[in-house]
Design an enzyme around this catalytic site. Structure first.
Site, short mmCIF file in Angstrom:
data_model
loop_
_atom_site.label_atom_id
_atom_site.label_comp_id
_atom_site.label_asym_id
_atom_site.label_seq_id
_atom_site.Cartn_x
_atom_site.Cartn_y
_atom_site.Cartn_z
N GLU A 109 -5.33 -5.27 10.30
CA GLU A 109 -4.19 -3.57 10.56
C GLU A 109 -4.37 -3.38 11.98
OE1 GLU A 109 -1.58 -3.17 7.09
OE2 GLU A 109 -4.16 -1.48 7.27
N GLU A 112 -6.51 4.61 8.06
CA GLU A 112 -6.35 5.99 7.41
C GLU A 112 -7.88 6.59 7.33
OE1 GLU A 112 -2.73 5.52 5.61
OE2 GLU A 112 -1.81 4.82 7.52
N GLY A 146 2.35 1.87 10.72
CA GLY A 146 4.00 3.01 10.36
C GLY A 146 4.59 3.77 11.32
N SER A 184 3.99 -2.36 9.92
CA SER A 184 4.66 -2.29 10.31
C SER A 184 5.90 -3.79 10.09
CB SER A 184 5.55 -2.28 11.69
OG SER A 184 5.04 -1.03 11.91
N ASN A 200 1.12 -1.49 -0.02
CA ASN A 200 0.25 0.45 -0.02
C ASN A 200 1.01 1.17 -0.19
OD1 ASN A 200 -2.09 2.01 0.43
ND2 ASN A 200 -2.36 1.31 2.80
N HIS A 204 -9.20 0.99 4.92
CA HIS A 204 -7.29 1.48 5.86
C HIS A 204 -7.65 2.24 6.73
CE1 HIS A 204 -4.13 2.49 6.48
NE2 HIS A 204 -3.38 1.28 6.14
N LYS A 262 0.46 4.08 -0.52
CA LYS A 262 -0.35 5.59 -0.01
C LYS A 262 0.01 6.83 -0.32
CE LYS A 262 0.44 2.90 4.39
NZ LYS A 262 0.11 2.94 6.18
P1 PGA Z 1 3.16 -0.25 7.86
O1 PGA Z 1 1.30 0.55 6.95
O2 PGA Z 1 3.47 -1.10 6.99
O3 PGA Z 1 3.80 1.01 7.44
O4 PGA Z 1 2.98 0.17 9.26
C1 PGA Z 1 1.18 -0.61 6.98
C2 PGA Z 1 0.13 -0.45 6.05
O5 PGA Z 1 -0.80 0.75 6.99
O6 PGA Z 1 -0.71 -1.26 5.67
#
Ligand code: PGA
Length: 252
Positions: A169, A99, A175, A215, A9, A97, A11
């Site tokens: 997630e 976010e 993140g 992560s 992803n 997601h 983003k």
């Molecule tokens: P990350 O993000 O691997 O940077 O923690 C995962 C995601 O948001 O899908």
């Protein structure tokens, strides 16, 4: 056997040139891997989907979208429809997601509509969900996950689950560099499969791929992916670097 999936992803990262470079580097690093029963997905931003699809043509990489609007068309300034995605060769979309839920106010009810639109268009939904840190600390994480799944997906008929991929997630691990331990991931994935079995049946529960996100990096991917109910990963930060992302693909 369940399909394994490693999805990147991206983003709001990578302009047109960076998209080209990353896809080409990724192609070079995975070209000689035998990816039996394993899919590699990347989700560039909307404006680069078209060029990404052209670049990934005839490769082991599939291009998916990060979001989509629930309506077929109309006065929704700034939004993108299923038909638009399909018209540029995209047939799979990440929905819900954290976010999107946190910064853009996407609710379970809205996501249920987006899922319906996705399926009505014969597309695949990569449905994301997961608890906040406070939910985990208060021991409420199973309830939160169960209600996100019920409200977003359990109105579907069993047959529709062929077009669903799940991405668990935990928001506290996205993140942040914090990862759920492989045991925590396995515990939640097994719980998810159980509630799907209870609501539908064993066949649906056994067939759905459940990705872990939060992560994942080359150093922890192999251990997380070794767990019985973890069928791959949705990767953010580490998907922006071809060396790291291909190491994660190799881990699966
Ligand atoms: P990350 O993000 O691997 O940077 O923690 C995962 C995601 O948001 O899908």
């Amino acid at each position: 056997m369940r399909t394994k999936i490693v999805a990147g992803n991206w983003k709001m990262n990578n302009d047109k040139q960076e998209t080209k470079v990353l896809i080409e580097q990724l192609q070079d690093s995975i070209e000689n891997l035998s990816l039996e029963n394993t899919r590699v997905l990347v989700a560039p931003t909307f404006v680069n989907l078209s060029s990404a699809v052209a670049l990934a043509n005839n490769s082991k990489i599939e291009v998916v979208a990060q979001n989509m609007h629930q309506a077929a068309n109309g006065a929704f300034t700034g939004e993108i429809s299923a038909a638009m995605l399909k018209s540029v060769g995209v047939h799979s979309v990440i929905l819900g997601h954290s976010e999107r839920r946190t910064f853009f106010g996407e609710t379970d009810a809205l996501l249920a509509e987006k899922v319906d639109t996705t399926l009505a268009n014969n597309m695949e939904a990569i449905f994301c969900f997961g608890e906040l840190l406070e939910d985990r600390k208060s021991g409420n994480h199973f309830n939160v996950v169960e209600s996100q799944l019920k409200n977003g997906l359990f109105h579907l008929e069993a047959a529709a689950w062929k077009q669903i991929v799940l991405a668990y997630e935990p928001v506290w691990a996205i993140g942040t560099g914090e990862t759920a331990s492989p045991e925590q991931a396995q515990e939640m994935h097994a719980f998810i499969r159980k509630i799907i079995k209870d609501h539908y049946n064993q066949e649906v529960a056994d067939a759905v791929s459940i990705l872990y996100g939060g992560s994942v990096k080359p150093s922890n991917a192999e251990e997380i992916f070794s767990k019985a109910d973890v069928d791959g990963g949705l990767i953010g930060g580490a998907a922006l670097n071809a060396t790291d992302f291909s190491a994660i693909i190799k881990a699966i």
